[in-house]
Design a protein around this motif. Structure first.
Motif, mmCIF file in Angstrom:
data_model
loop_
_atom_site.group_PDB
_atom_site.id
_atom_site.type_symbol
_atom_site.label_atom_id
_atom_site.label_comp_id
_atom_site.label_asym_id
_atom_site.label_seq_id
_atom_site.Cartn_x
_atom_site.Cartn_y
_atom_site.Cartn_z
ATOM 1 N N LEU A 40 -11.130 -82.285 -42.390
ATOM 2 C CA LEU A 40 -12.589 -82.231 -42.487
ATOM 3 C C LEU A 40 -13.135 -83.395 -43.330
ATOM 4 O O LEU A 40 -14.173 -83.957 -42.990
ATOM 5 C CB LEU A 40 -13.043 -80.898 -43.087
ATOM 6 C CG LEU A 40 -12.915 -79.691 -42.178
ATOM 7 C CD1 LEU A 40 -13.249 -78.408 -42.950
ATOM 8 C CD2 LEU A 40 -13.848 -79.826 -40.989
ATOM 9 N N VAL A 41 -12.449 -83.720 -44.385
ATOM 10 C CA VAL A 41 -12.898 -84.806 -45.252
ATOM 11 C C VAL A 41 -12.849 -86.145 -44.502
ATOM 12 O O VAL A 41 -13.733 -86.994 -44.666
ATOM 13 C CB VAL A 41 -12.057 -84.858 -46.546
ATOM 14 C CG1 VAL A 41 -12.304 -86.123 -47.336
ATOM 15 C CG2 VAL A 41 -12.334 -83.623 -47.401
ATOM 16 N N LYS A 42 -11.824 -86.321 -43.675
ATOM 17 C CA LYS A 42 -11.679 -87.562 -42.914
ATOM 18 C C LYS A 42 -12.710 -87.702 -41.790
ATOM 19 O O LYS A 42 -13.019 -88.800 -41.367
ATOM 20 C CB LYS A 42 -10.278 -87.669 -42.330
ATOM 21 C CG LYS A 42 -9.215 -87.944 -43.347
ATOM 22 C CD LYS A 42 -7.859 -88.034 -42.681
ATOM 23 C CE LYS A 42 -6.756 -88.185 -43.705
ATOM 24 N NZ LYS A 42 -5.437 -88.195 -43.069
ATOM 25 N N SER A 43 -13.218 -86.572 -41.314
ATOM 26 C CA SER A 43 -14.130 -86.656 -40.159
ATOM 27 C C SER A 43 -15.528 -87.053 -40.543
ATOM 28 O O SER A 43 -15.930 -87.088 -41.648
ATOM 29 C CB SER A 43 -14.175 -85.306 -39.434
ATOM 30 O OG SER A 43 -14.745 -84.312 -40.237
ATOM 31 N N SER A 73 -23.647 -82.514 -37.687
ATOM 32 C CA SER A 73 -23.960 -81.663 -38.826
ATOM 33 C C SER A 73 -23.757 -80.188 -38.469
ATOM 34 O O SER A 73 -23.219 -79.410 -39.271
ATOM 35 C CB SER A 73 -25.396 -81.911 -39.273
ATOM 36 O OG SER A 73 -25.743 -81.068 -40.330
ATOM 37 N N GLY A 74 -24.145 -79.813 -37.269
ATOM 38 C CA GLY A 74 -23.957 -78.442 -36.811
ATOM 39 C C GLY A 74 -22.494 -78.070 -36.728
ATOM 40 O O GLY A 74 -22.088 -76.975 -37.139
ATOM 41 N N LEU A 75 -21.674 -78.980 -36.215
ATOM 42 C CA LEU A 75 -20.226 -78.717 -36.135
ATOM 43 C C LEU A 75 -19.596 -78.618 -37.527
ATOM 44 O O LEU A 75 -18.739 -77.763 -37.769
ATOM 45 C CB LEU A 75 -19.524 -79.808 -35.324
ATOM 46 C CG LEU A 75 -19.664 -79.692 -33.806
ATOM 47 C CD1 LEU A 75 -19.041 -80.912 -33.133
ATOM 48 C CD2 LEU A 75 -19.023 -78.417 -33.303
ATOM 49 N N LYS A 76 -20.038 -79.480 -38.444
ATOM 50 C CA LYS A 76 -19.505 -79.408 -39.802
ATOM 51 C C LYS A 76 -19.884 -78.082 -40.462
ATOM 52 O O LYS A 76 -19.092 -77.510 -41.208
ATOM 53 C CB LYS A 76 -19.999 -80.589 -40.630
ATOM 54 C CG LYS A 76 -19.284 -81.870 -40.273
ATOM 55 C CD LYS A 76 -19.718 -83.030 -41.122
ATOM 56 C CE LYS A 76 -18.981 -84.283 -40.679
ATOM 57 N NZ LYS A 76 -19.336 -85.454 -41.453
ATOM 58 N N SER A 77 -21.066 -77.603 -40.166
ATOM 59 C CA SER A 77 -21.503 -76.315 -40.702
ATOM 60 C C SER A 77 -20.588 -75.190 -40.213
ATOM 61 O O SER A 77 -20.189 -74.308 -40.985
ATOM 62 C CB SER A 77 -22.955 -76.063 -40.285
ATOM 63 O OG SER A 77 -23.373 -74.787 -40.663
ATOM 64 N N VAL A 78 -20.253 -75.219 -38.934
ATOM 65 C CA VAL A 78 -19.332 -74.223 -38.375
ATOM 66 C C VAL A 78 -17.953 -74.364 -39.020
ATOM 67 O O VAL A 78 -17.327 -73.366 -39.396
ATOM 68 C CB VAL A 78 -19.222 -74.361 -36.841
ATOM 69 C CG1 VAL A 78 -18.119 -73.475 -36.287
ATOM 70 C CG2 VAL A 78 -20.544 -74.026 -36.178
ATOM 71 N N ALA A 79 -17.495 -75.587 -39.181
ATOM 72 C CA ALA A 79 -16.181 -75.821 -39.777
ATOM 73 C C ALA A 79 -16.120 -75.280 -41.201
ATOM 74 O O ALA A 79 -15.130 -74.639 -41.590
ATOM 75 C CB ALA A 79 -15.852 -77.316 -39.761
#
Length: 93
Positions: A90-93, A47-53
């Motif tokens: 991003l959607v695929k991850s 979740s933290g990485l997605k926030s950065v992305a």
């Protein structure tokens, strides 16, 4: 200057937080912690990485893509294609 230049401090702070989470996850595995607790921490790090992305993507759209659209032509097409590909990843991850 990169599109995230103004948010660089925020991006680095979030990445350092994720780095700490990953280190803690490794320690949990070393300490034979309960599987569900480890998985919970992995979800938090993801979740933290997605926030950065998402922050980086937003900055890219508002800086790089906006600037390229003002120029138009191939530069705009290239930046839009890059943004679209990044969103797809991003959607695929």
């Amino acid at each position: 200057m990169q599109g995230y230049g103004e948010d660089k401090t925020k991006v680095l702070a979030r990445l350092h937080r994720v780095e700490g989470q990953v280190h803690a996850i490794a320690q949990m595995v070393e300490d034979d912690k309960y599987c569900i607790d480890v998985l919970t921490q992995i979800a938090a790090a993801n979740s933290g990485l997605k926030s950065v992305a998402l922050l980086l993507l937003d900055d890219h759209l508002n800086h790089c893509v906006r600037q390229a659209s003002a120029q138009g032509g191939e530069v705009a097409d290239e930046k839009l294609a890059e943004a679209s590909a990044a969103i797809g990843r991003l959607v695929k991850s």
